[in-house]
Structure formats: C-alpha cells, structure tokens
Design a protein around this motif. Structure first.
Motif, PDB file in Angstrom:
ATOM      1  N   PHE A 181      -1.412 -26.691  -2.379  1.00  0.00           N
ATOM      2  CA  PHE A 181      -2.093 -25.565  -1.049  1.00  0.00           C
ATOM      3  C   PHE A 181      -2.788 -24.024  -2.155  1.00  0.00           C
ATOM      4  CE2 PHE A 181      -1.707 -20.508  -0.121  1.00  0.00           C
ATOM      5  CZ  PHE A 181      -1.659 -20.826   0.889  1.00  0.00           C
ATOM      6  N   GLU A 182      -2.773 -24.425  -3.475  1.00  0.00           N
ATOM      7  CA  GLU A 182      -3.298 -23.683  -4.516  1.00  0.00           C
ATOM      8  C   GLU A 182      -4.915 -24.107  -4.645  1.00  0.00           C
ATOM      9  OE1 GLU A 182      -1.428 -21.625  -8.386  1.00  0.00           O
ATOM     10  OE2 GLU A 182      -2.795 -23.178  -9.333  1.00  0.00           O
ATOM     11  N   LEU A 183      -4.569 -25.153  -4.133  1.00  0.00           N
ATOM     12  CA  LEU A 183      -6.555 -26.047  -4.455  1.00  0.00           C
ATOM     13  C   LEU A 183      -7.539 -26.431  -3.521  1.00  0.00           C
ATOM     14  CD1 LEU A 183      -4.724 -29.290  -6.384  1.00  0.00           C
ATOM     15  CD2 LEU A 183      -7.047 -27.605  -7.492  1.00  0.00           C
ATOM     16  N   VAL A 189      -8.628 -30.791  -0.426  1.00  0.00           N
ATOM     17  CA  VAL A 189      -7.102 -31.422  -1.039  1.00  0.00           C
ATOM     18  C   VAL A 189      -6.727 -32.134   0.782  1.00  0.00           C
ATOM     19  CG1 VAL A 189      -5.011 -30.818  -2.342  1.00  0.00           C
ATOM     20  CG2 VAL A 189      -6.853 -29.856  -2.423  1.00  0.00           C
ATOM     21  N   SER A 190      -5.430 -33.355  -0.294  1.00  0.00           N
ATOM     22  CA  SER A 190      -4.698 -34.014   0.958  1.00  0.00           C
ATOM     23  C   SER A 190      -3.110 -34.391   0.100  1.00  0.00           C
ATOM     24  CB  SER A 190      -4.947 -35.473   1.270  1.00  0.00           C
ATOM     25  OG  SER A 190      -6.126 -35.489   1.651  1.00  0.00           O
ATOM     26  N   ILE A 191      -2.303 -34.228   0.802  1.00  0.00           N
ATOM     27  CA  ILE A 191      -0.477 -34.495  -0.030  1.00  0.00           C
ATOM     28  C   ILE A 191      -0.333 -35.876   0.193  1.00  0.00           C
ATOM     29  CG2 ILE A 191       1.539 -33.802  -0.225  1.00  0.00           C
ATOM     30  CD1 ILE A 191       1.440 -31.002   0.472  1.00  0.00           C
ATOM     31  N   LEU A 232       8.551 -20.125   3.158  1.00  0.00           N
ATOM     32  CA  LEU A 232       8.411 -18.055   3.377  1.00  0.00           C
ATOM     33  C   LEU A 232       7.549 -18.779   4.467  1.00  0.00           C
ATOM     34  CD1 LEU A 232       7.959 -15.394   0.886  1.00  0.00           C
ATOM     35  CD2 LEU A 232       9.242 -15.973   2.081  1.00  0.00           C
ATOM     36  N   GLY A 233       6.786 -19.746   5.660  1.00  0.00           N
ATOM     37  CA  GLY A 233       6.466 -20.113   6.996  1.00  0.00           C
ATOM     38  C   GLY A 233       4.506 -19.872   6.204  1.00  0.00           C
ATOM     39  N   ILE A 234       4.551 -20.360   4.878  1.00  0.00           N
ATOM     40  CA  ILE A 234       3.043 -20.354   4.565  1.00  0.00           C
ATOM     41  C   ILE A 234       2.844 -21.933   4.469  1.00  0.00           C
ATOM     42  CG2 ILE A 234       1.258 -19.803   2.238  1.00  0.00           C
ATOM     43  CD1 ILE A 234       3.255 -17.372   1.481  1.00  0.00           C
ATOM     44  N   TYR A 235       3.601 -22.304   3.737  1.00  0.00           N
ATOM     45  CA  TYR A 235       3.026 -23.921   3.404  1.00  0.00           C
ATOM     46  C   TYR A 235       2.956 -24.652   4.588  1.00  0.00           C
ATOM     47  CZ  TYR A 235       4.013 -21.878  -1.014  1.00  0.00           C
ATOM     48  OH  TYR A 235       3.874 -21.274  -2.367  1.00  0.00           O
ATOM     49  N   LYS A 243      -5.385 -27.804   5.494  1.00  0.00           N
ATOM     50  CA  LYS A 243      -5.384 -27.224   4.263  1.00  0.00           C
ATOM     51  C   LYS A 243      -4.426 -27.128   3.356  1.00  0.00           C
ATOM     52  CE  LYS A 243      -9.001 -23.720   2.611  1.00  0.00           C
ATOM     53  NZ  LYS A 243      -9.902 -22.603   3.151  1.00  0.00           N
ATOM     54  N   PRO A 244      -3.662 -28.013   2.733  1.00  0.00           N
ATOM     55  CA  PRO A 244      -4.201 -29.189   2.788  1.00  0.00           C
ATOM     56  C   PRO A 244      -3.868 -29.799   3.991  1.00  0.00           C
ATOM     57  CG  PRO A 244      -1.829 -29.030   1.303  1.00  0.00           C
ATOM     58  CD  PRO A 244      -2.245 -27.125   1.868  1.00  0.00           C
ATOM     59  N   ASN A 245      -4.174 -31.291   4.423  1.00  0.00           N
ATOM     60  CA  ASN A 245      -3.867 -32.043   4.797  1.00  0.00           C
ATOM     61  C   ASN A 245      -2.407 -33.046   4.387  1.00  0.00           C
ATOM     62  OD1 ASN A 245      -5.308 -34.131   3.984  1.00  0.00           O
ATOM     63  ND2 ASN A 245      -6.330 -34.777   5.512  1.00  0.00           N
ATOM     64  N   ARG A 246      -1.643 -33.947   4.628  1.00  0.00           N
ATOM     65  CA  ARG A 246      -1.293 -34.621   4.584  1.00  0.00           C
ATOM     66  C   ARG A 246      -1.668 -35.700   5.365  1.00  0.00           C
ATOM     67  NH1 ARG A 246       2.530 -38.707   7.202  1.00  0.00           N
ATOM     68  NH2 ARG A 246       4.007 -38.785   5.290  1.00  0.00           N
TER      69      ARG A 246
END
Length: 353
Positions: A181-183, A189-191, A232-235, A243-246
């Motif tokens: 998330f930070e990057l 970015v992908s996870i 908290l609902g952010i991720y 942003k990021p995608n999985r």
C-alpha cells in the motif's frame, strides 16, 4: 567454581525482557544474553512506517504500562523506546554483544558459548529469540537468473529507493499489505499471493478488535487462525481500486522479471518477499533432540518435550493466540518461570575448570 546461574535467557527482545521480569521478581539468579547492543529485539530491523497492530492499552509488558494515549497504535520507534526504557526501569541483568553460538549440556548443567568466546553455565535455559529474526524466502524457479532487486521485507525501510518502479510484493499478511500500500502511492505495485487476501476489521462496534479478543478470552486460548489483514477500511478499498492490485502468485523468474500463472511474462524492477521468518534457534542444534528435523522447537506451552531445563518464550501459538506478540509474551513468561523455579531449587554439585 564459576557462577552457575539459575537461568540464562537468550535474547533481550520483548520475550526475553518479560522473562527477565519474572525471573527477577522471583529472586532467581539469571542473566540475559543479547546479540546486539540494544534491548529492542527485531524491532529496529522493520520498515519505518510500521505500527503495532494492537493499541497501546493492550501492548504492555508485565509491570510497566506502555506510555501515551491508550487507544493509539504505537509506532516502531515508540516500541523500541519502550523496550529500552522497560529494561532500564527494572535494571535487568543483561549482557549485550553476546551472540550465543552454541548451547551444550553436561551432567545436568547447560554450557553456553558466545561470539565473544565467553562461556556461561546455568541450570536452565530460556530461548527467547522467537520467530522473527531468521528471514524466510521461498525457493522459486529462476531466482538466480533474475537481474532485478530481490529482497526480504526485513530489508525494506521506506519508499525512497523505489519510486516509479514496477514492484511485486509477495505475501498476504499485514506487513505485505502495508508495504505494498505504501509503495503503491509512488510506484506500480502488485501483491502476489497463492490465496485471495483476507481482511479483518480493526474496529468492531466502535472498539478495537483486541478489546473483543480480550473480553471474550480468545486472546488467551491456544487457537490458530489463518493470516488475515487487520484493516480500518483502507487496505481492502485500496485493493478494490487496484492500488496495489492483487495477482495470483507468479510461477517463475526470468532475467528481467516474472512469468505469471497465465503464462504472461512481465518486466519487473523489484520483488519484495514479505514471507515471514523461521525460528532463530540454531544455537540449540548441539542439544540432541531439542529441535525437529525442520529446526523447530519440540515444545509444549514453552516447555521442551525432550530436554529437561530448556524453555521457550515468544513463539507463535506457544500457549495462546497472542503468544508471539508484545501483549502475549508476559503470560507465557510467567508460566515458564513457574517451571524454572522448581528446577532452581535443586542443588548442584557440578564443577568445572
């Protein structure tokens, strides 16, 4: 005859400090051996933006409250400061710069050798180096030919060196998602995970999830759960927004990037493995039967099942859901020290030159 301690604790992180608290409280003769020059465990090695997943109210070691507002989530630097302050407050007997190389046992007494070529003798040993010091990176086809940057999450600090890059973060836990998330604010970015990401609300009915874990008793039960990201609902929303995608885990590396599950080859600049750690207890290998064939501790509730006088504090699922956390090491340390007291009362006639 040199001093034979009632107990020697290996590691002065949160688990070792909690153990020292109960050893000292019970009047036992002990020393804590710490490889580094400070009493903060693995915390200095983590990424800069890391915060505790539990509020300050639920993040204290025994006998000394975590300072500041009880509902906030302490930062990495605050945790480091707290651990150092904790050790100083109780004036624990800690010897820093003493990396333990080997633990042996003869005639019922443990002999501990350190990197400074010092030798310590003790009736009991507490391994408190825990689950978070020996990084684990899975073996993936083509890793050796990949010419991009390949690091473990323990080597990542902040976004500064990764702006504008194509980055893959491997892993589905809290750290993987937070780093990705930070990057994603500065890079593409992908996870990459083998299973879909799972999220748990950080707050339920206006209370942090740790409040519910505590009052329901789940925090103290020997339960294991699949990894789920506290949010908290952010991720979760960020993943929905790509942003990021999985993406499903890639199958192999190439010189310039990776090959995804569907056969697509993509150029990648950096791959960050947030794939966890393995127990940092190889110094126990000379104690025949102490470790499994996978170098994991053979223990039950922190008590070795094979070596009398050997104990553990700070390992995941050791006695409860919270065992490896800053809030969980205290009860586990208290339990272990009860056992140590029994052995410490037994006189020894062992001598050495």
């Amino acid at each position: 005859m040199e001093n034979i301690f009632d107990s020697i604790v290996i590691g002065a992180g949160q688990a070792g400090l909690a153990t020292a608290y109960y050893l000292q409280k019970n009047g036992l003769n002990y020393v804590v051996l710490e490889a580094s020059e400070q009493t903060a465990g693995s915390w200095p090695n983590y990424y800069d933006s890391l915060t505790l997943f539990s509020p300050a109210r639920y993040s204290s070691l025994p006998g000394y409250q975590f300072p500041g507002g009880p509902t906030r989530y302490p930062t990495k630097e605050e945790v480091i400061s707290y651990l150092v302050e904790y050790a100083n407050h109780f004036n624990f007997n800690i010897s820093t710069g003493e990396k333990v190389i080997e633990v042996q046992r003869k005639d019922g007494i443990f002999q501990i050798s350190t990197s400074k070529k010092n030798v310590f003798y003790t009736k009991t040993v507490v391994s408190a180096t825990g689950d978070f010091a020996r990084k684990f990176i899975p073996d993936i086809d083509g890793m050796d030919v990949f010419k991009g940057v390949k690091i473990h999450s323990s080597e990542y600090k902040n976004v500064e060196n990764y702006k504008g890059q194509r980055i893959i973060v491997v892993g589905g836990g809290n750290s993987a998602v937070q780093i990705a998330f930070e990057l994603a604010q500065v890079s593409n970015v992908s996870i990459a995970t083998r299973r879909p990401l799972s999220f748990t609300p950080q707050r339920l009915l206006g209370k942090d999830v740790h409040f519910w874990l505590r009052i329901t008793g789940v925090d103290y039960l020997p339960l294991e759960f699949k990894a789920s990201v506290l949010d908290l609902g952010i991720y979760k929303q960020a993943i929905i927004n790509n942003k990021p995608n999985r993406k499903s885990m890639f199958t192999s590396f190439t010189e310039q990037g990776v090959i995804w599950e569907d056969g697509e080859e993509e150029k990648v600049d950096t791959v960050i493995f947030a794939t966890g750690y393995r127990p940092n207890i190889l110094y126990l290998k000379s104690l025949n039967g102490a470790l499994s064939t996978l170098d994991s501790p053979l223990q039950r509730k922190g008590v070795s099942q094979t070596i009398n006088g050997l104990y553990y504090v700070g390992f995941s699922w050791q006695r409860s859901f919270s065992s490896a956390t800053i809030r969980g090491v205290g009860p586990d340390a208290k339990y272990v020290v009860k056992h140590i007291k029994r052995l410490a009362r037994i006189p020894t006639s062992y001598s050495h030159k």
